[in-house]
Design a protein around this motif. Structure first.
Motif, PDB file in Angstrom:
ATOM      1  N   PHE A 556       0.834  -1.232  -0.091  1.00 32.25           N
ATOM      2  CA  PHE A 556      -0.165   0.099  -0.090  1.00 32.25           C
ATOM      3  C   PHE A 556       0.944   1.273   0.087  1.00 32.25           C
ATOM      4  CE2 PHE A 556       1.042  -0.704   4.415  1.00 32.25           C
ATOM      5  CZ  PHE A 556       0.823   0.647   5.135  1.00 32.25           C
ATOM      6  N   ALA A 578      -1.903  -1.352  -5.698  1.00 31.76           N
ATOM      7  CA  ALA A 578      -1.717  -2.878  -5.470  1.00 31.76           C
ATOM      8  C   ALA A 578      -2.139  -3.589  -6.779  1.00 31.76           C
ATOM      9  CB  ALA A 578      -3.075  -3.187  -4.424  1.00 31.76           C
ATOM     10  N   GLY A 603      -3.008  -6.333  -0.574  1.00 30.65           N
ATOM     11  CA  GLY A 603      -2.946  -4.817  -0.680  1.00 30.65           C
ATOM     12  C   GLY A 603      -4.303  -4.561  -1.236  1.00 30.65           C
TER      13      GLY A 603
END
Length: 637
Positions: A556, A578, A603
């Motif tokens: 992230f 992501a 993510g």
């Protein structure tokens, strides 16, 4: 090392409940913010004094952990980077004492129950190996302390062990070594092989299963005793793999030199240890074999230290320790980690030297600190992975037993005995899951806390001789806590909802927010630098000076736990990053085993709630500098 430090479980039970008192006391209900690392739905706990009790998922069961407050706080606020919300409830001393007694009792009971299932599984695994037609080696405690082959030897045969043998042979309470060896071998061949006699009663709440001397434990104790007699009868050097410092370390600069005070302490400890080992060899306790092997190995290591002028200590990590890959990010931390490990070693050495005679706790701390330090030294010199362990580690000397001898009953009825064990263990697991098993709604970390509180109050009602009618527990809870919380109310088992219910229904006198480590650090930086600049710099993983991605963190870019308004926009950036990372991860799949792809997909998953103004992910810390750990245990100002 990088993993959070957790203390070994304590098995003492608080049995004396204080008499009724009106003096005010206090307990705290703890809500732990969600994070992707563990408990992505949040977590709940009860603090009483310096103890924290919280239920955890453990292979389908609900385990009750009991931690020191400082360790709990460092783990959750520090390493896991999660904010704690504390609701402080005024109670009487009697109420606090009763609750503490109940939680301690449940902790011990649940620990023993899980250990019982583990013992049954270990019995199965050993029998399966013993009846294998290829007769594979089995790994057992104590068998790895001394070399089985000349090329494995790390030292010369110990003179002190020869003296120990002479003392044992002249001890009026001991049989001859030959007689003891024959008796052990006969006992192993005649060893009964049968399923553990488990029953549903063992898995009732607060049941204390009676101790069982499990088959695998008896087998290991007998083989360790046989190995101890063999080493005493035929002087054998220490195994190189059993030492924290290898011979190459002794020849170089890694193993620290002995100081005069070290020599004095080693001489005192060796003499005291040898005196303890003589009565141990009489075999008056079931586990005398592994204990004797450990003592003999320590005695030989002390002698090798005095002979070489450098510390020779047993390896406390062992072959079954967890392994940690040293990637470039972790390698940057090695100098600081090694310096901390060296300080821990120096402290352990001072404590060892301060002991009067042999102090087993000081000896264990010395071995543990040396083992961790040597692992980090090897990593600094280029090792690509190292071993680590959480909590206190005692040398176990696990080693192979080649072509392990079979008890006679397995020669003819091995498969039948194994099937019987599997059936009995399967029934026991089913009973345990029924009574102690985890369920997302009906039995989780929140519902178990409230249910145990109800049980405590029901017991108080019965002790007064009053009728336990449908409303008795509710009335008792209102008197003792100011209100009642029904553990069966389904929405209430969500951790953050439970925290609100506590504040609404119980006698809460204060609420505190203990910010996560990253937020606490950022708050202090805003007091020292321009607040706007700190907020901008620390808002993302690319420019943050506080956060270094933990090894298991997802991919992230922006932190979204600092504010709500911009969360969907920042979440969209995180989701895009992501998805791009997932594409890169696919290309790297053949080279990294899918780690980058896994981090990217997680993510993306944890970015979705951010689009709806919700936050789960905060990132984690694999290591916190010692100077900063105190900050992790104090709320920011």
């Amino acid at each position: 090392m990088w993993a959070p430090v957790t203390l070994a479980l304590s098995f003492a039970v608080f049995t004396a409940v204080a008499s009724a008192a009106v003096n005010p006391s206090e307990i705290s209900y703890l809500y732990v913010d969600a994070n992707e690392d563990r408990a992505s739905g949040g977590h709940a706990a009860i603090r009483m004094g310096d103890e924290v009790f919280h239920f955890q998922y453990d292979r389908g069961l609900m385990r009750l952990d009991r931690d020191e407050w400082s360790d709990f706080e460092l783990d959750y606020r520090g390493f896991q980077n999660r904010t704690l919300r504390v609701s402080r409830i005024a109670v009487s001393e009697d109420t606090e004492a009763r609750l503490q007694a109940s939680f301690r009792q449940r902790h011990l009971s649940r620990t023993l129950q899980i250990e019982l299932l583990d013992a049954a599984a270990a019995d199965e695994a050993l029998v399966a190996k013993l009846i294998d037609s290829e007769r594979p080696a089995v790994a057992l405690p104590g068998l790895g302390f001394f070399a089985a082959r000349a090329e494995d030897a790390a030292t010369t045969a110990s003179r002190r062990l020869a003296s120990l043998r002479a003392a044992i042979e002249t001890d009026p309470g001991s049989d001859s070594l030959d007689h003891t060896s024959r008796a052990l071998h006969a006992a192993l061949l005649d060893l009964p092989v049968r399923p553990m006699d488990l029953s549903s009663v063992d898995f009732e709440p607060d049941a204390f299963p009676r101790p069982r001397y499990a088959f695998h434990q008896r087998y290991a104790d007998l083989t360790a005793g046989m190995r101890a007699i063999e080493v005493l009868s035929h002087p054998t050097p220490l195994n190189e793999d059993a030492l924290a410092a290898r011979p190459s370390d002794l020849a170089g600069s890694r193993a620290p030199s002995l100081r005069p005070e070290d020599r004095e302490s080693l001489e005192r400890s060796a003499a005291a240890l040898a005196a303890r080992l003589v009565p141990l060899a009489r075999g008056t306790r079931p586990d005398w074999g592994p204990a004797l092997l450990l003592g003999m190995a320590r005695l030989a290591a002390m002698e090798a230290s005095l002979d070489s002028g450098r510390w020779v200590l047993l390896d406390a990590l062992g072959a079954d320790a967890e392994w940690l890959e040293i990637d470039p990010r972790r390698r940057e931390l090695l100098p600081a980690l090694e310096a901390e490990a060296r300080r821990n070693w120096d402290l352990a050495r001072e404590q060892f030297n301060a002991a009067d005679g042999l102090d087993e706790m000081a000896q264990t701390a010395l071995e543990e600190s040396a083992s961790h330090w040597m692992e980090l030294r090897r990593a600094l010199e280029g090792a690509e992975r190292i071993r680590f362990a959480d909590g206190r580690s005692v040398p176990r000397g696990i080693g192979p037993l080649e072509r392990p001898p079979r008890p006679r009953s397995l020669e003819t009825k091995g498969p039948e005995r194994l099937d019987a064990m599997r059936r009995a263990t399967g029934i026991a697991k089913s009973e345990a899951l029924t009574r102690l098993g985890y369920h997302l709604v009906s039995r989780n970390c929140v519902s178990e806390l409230f249910a145990l509180i109800d049980e405590t109050f029901a017991k108080a009602v019965r002790e007064r001789g009053e009728a336990l009618d449908a409303d008795a527990v509710t009335r008792e809870s209102r008197i003792r806590l100011g209100g009642y919380i029904d553990p069966a109310f389904a929405p209430g088992v969500i951790p953050f909802v439970s925290s609100r219910r506590v504040r609404k229904n119980w006698r809460v006198v204060a609420t505190d927010e203990l910010p996560s480590l990253r937020r606490a650090w950022a708050s202090r930086l805003r007091a020292q630098e321009a607040p706007a600049w700190v907020a901008l710099r620390e808002s993302n993983t690319l420019t943050s000076t506080l956060y270094t991605s933990g090894g298991d963190d997802s991919l992230f870019v922006f932190f979204t736990d600092d504010g709500v308004a911009l969360r969907p926009i920042l979440g969209a950036f995180n989701l895009t990053a992501a998805l791009v990372g997932a594409g890169v991860g696919l290309l790297r799949l053949p080279f990294d085993g899918g780690r980058a792809l896994d981090a990217a997909l997680r993510g993306a998953l944890f970015s979705l709630p951010e689009l709806a103004f919700q936050n789960i992910r905060k990132g984690t810390f694999e290591w916190i500098p010692p100077a900063a750990r105190a900050a992790a245990s104090r709320p920011s100002s």
